[in-house]
Design a protein around this motif. Structure first.
Motif, PDB file in Angstrom:
ATOM      1  N   MET A  76       0.836  -1.200   0.000  1.00 14.90           N
ATOM      2  CA  MET A  76       0.000   0.000   0.000  1.00 14.90           C
ATOM      3  C   MET A  76       0.872   1.253   0.000  1.00 14.90           C
ATOM      4  N   ASP A  77       1.968   1.216   0.742  1.00 12.16           N
ATOM      5  CA  ASP A  77       2.875   2.371   0.785  1.00 12.16           C
ATOM      6  C   ASP A  77       3.446   2.679  -0.595  1.00 12.16           C
ATOM      7  N   PHE A  78       3.791   1.632  -1.340  1.00  9.75           N
ATOM      8  CA  PHE A  78       4.334   1.846  -2.681  1.00  9.75           C
ATOM      9  C   PHE A  78       3.281   2.466  -3.600  1.00  9.75           C
ATOM     10  N   VAL A  79       2.041   1.999  -3.515  1.00 11.71           N
ATOM     11  CA  VAL A  79       0.967   2.562  -4.339  1.00 11.71           C
ATOM     12  C   VAL A  79       0.765   4.034  -4.004  1.00 11.71           C
ATOM     13  N   ARG A  93       4.135  10.606  -6.571  1.00 11.82           N
ATOM     14  CA  ARG A  93       5.239  10.918  -7.479  1.00 11.82           C
ATOM     15  C   ARG A  93       4.824  11.004  -8.944  1.00 11.82           C
ATOM     16  N   VAL A  94       4.031  10.070  -9.411  1.00 13.79           N
ATOM     17  CA  VAL A  94       3.697   9.995 -10.835  1.00 13.79           C
ATOM     18  C   VAL A  94       2.465  10.829 -11.175  1.00 13.79           C
ATOM     19  N   PHE A  95       1.477  10.824 -10.268  1.00 10.75           N
ATOM     20  CA  PHE A  95       0.213  11.479 -10.574  1.00 10.75           C
ATOM     21  C   PHE A  95       0.008  12.809  -9.852  1.00 10.75           C
ATOM     22  N   ASN A 122       7.495   0.770 -15.014  1.00  8.08           N
ATOM     23  CA  ASN A 122       8.949   0.836 -14.820  1.00  8.08           C
ATOM     24  C   ASN A 122       9.307   0.929 -13.339  1.00  8.08           C
ATOM     25  N   LEU A 123       8.628   1.811 -12.607  1.00  7.33           N
ATOM     26  CA  LEU A 123       8.931   1.979 -11.180  1.00  7.33           C
ATOM     27  C   LEU A 123       8.570   0.726 -10.397  1.00  7.33           C
ATOM     28  N   LYS A 160      11.193  -2.215  -8.399  1.00  6.38           N
ATOM     29  CA  LYS A 160      11.075  -2.588  -6.989  1.00  6.38           C
ATOM     30  C   LYS A 160      10.573  -4.026  -6.815  1.00  6.38           C
ATOM     31  N   GLY A 161      10.365  -4.722  -7.951  1.00  8.01           N
ATOM     32  CA  GLY A 161       9.915  -6.109  -7.887  1.00  8.01           C
ATOM     33  C   GLY A 161       8.428  -6.283  -7.649  1.00  8.01           C
ATOM     34  N   PHE A 162       7.642  -5.235  -7.880  1.00 12.48           N
ATOM     35  CA  PHE A 162       6.196  -5.318  -7.702  1.00 12.48           C
ATOM     36  C   PHE A 162       5.498  -5.531  -9.041  1.00 12.48           C
ATOM     37  N   PRO A 163       4.414  -6.307  -9.042  1.00  9.19           N
ATOM     38  CA  PRO A 163       3.662  -6.546 -10.280  1.00  9.19           C
ATOM     39  C   PRO A 163       2.523  -5.545 -10.492  1.00  9.19           C
ATOM     40  N   LEU A 164       2.636  -4.349  -9.926  1.00  7.50           N
ATOM     41  CA  LEU A 164       1.557  -3.357 -10.023  1.00  7.50           C
ATOM     42  C   LEU A 164       1.176  -3.131 -11.483  1.00  7.50           C
TER      43      LEU A 164
END
Length: 102
Positions: free
Chosen positions: A36-39, A45-47, A86-87, A91-95
């Motif tokens: 959740m922190d990464f999202v 950062r992106v939006f 890409n981000l 970080k190894g996430f499949p978002l």
């Protein structure tokens, strides 16, 4: 000399749907691995979302399976989707992020 009449005036364009490029919704999709922190970080950062708005969107992604992060012209939407992938990949996430025409 006569004043300009309606026959010689240039036609003034009125705002219509044809005058604007199509817009695309950028969505984030829930998965069982991305934190959740990464999202929230992606949304800030992106939006360009505030921490409060990013948290609200992240909870919508988590609870509803997906949520709209923003609405953009096609090229910008494509760039946002690619940036998320890409981000997340770094970080190894499949978002997963997608876009759909509004």
């Amino acid at each position: 000399m006569t004043s300009t009449d309606s026959k010689t005036r240039p036609k003034i364009s009125h705002d219509t749907n044809e005058d604007h490029p199509p817009m695309y919704k950028v969505l984030l999709h829930n998965d069982d691995y991305t934190t959740m922190d990464f999202v929230v970080d992606i949304l800030v950062r992106v939006f360009g979302k505030s921490l409060e708005k990013a948290t609200q969107i992240m909870l919508n992604v988590h609870n509803k399976g997906k949520a709209v992060c923003g609405i953009y012209p096609r090229e910008i939407a494509e760039t946002k989707v690619q940036t998320v992938h890409n981000l997340a990949g770094s970080k190894g996430f499949p978002l997963k992020s997608t876009m759909e025409k509004e």
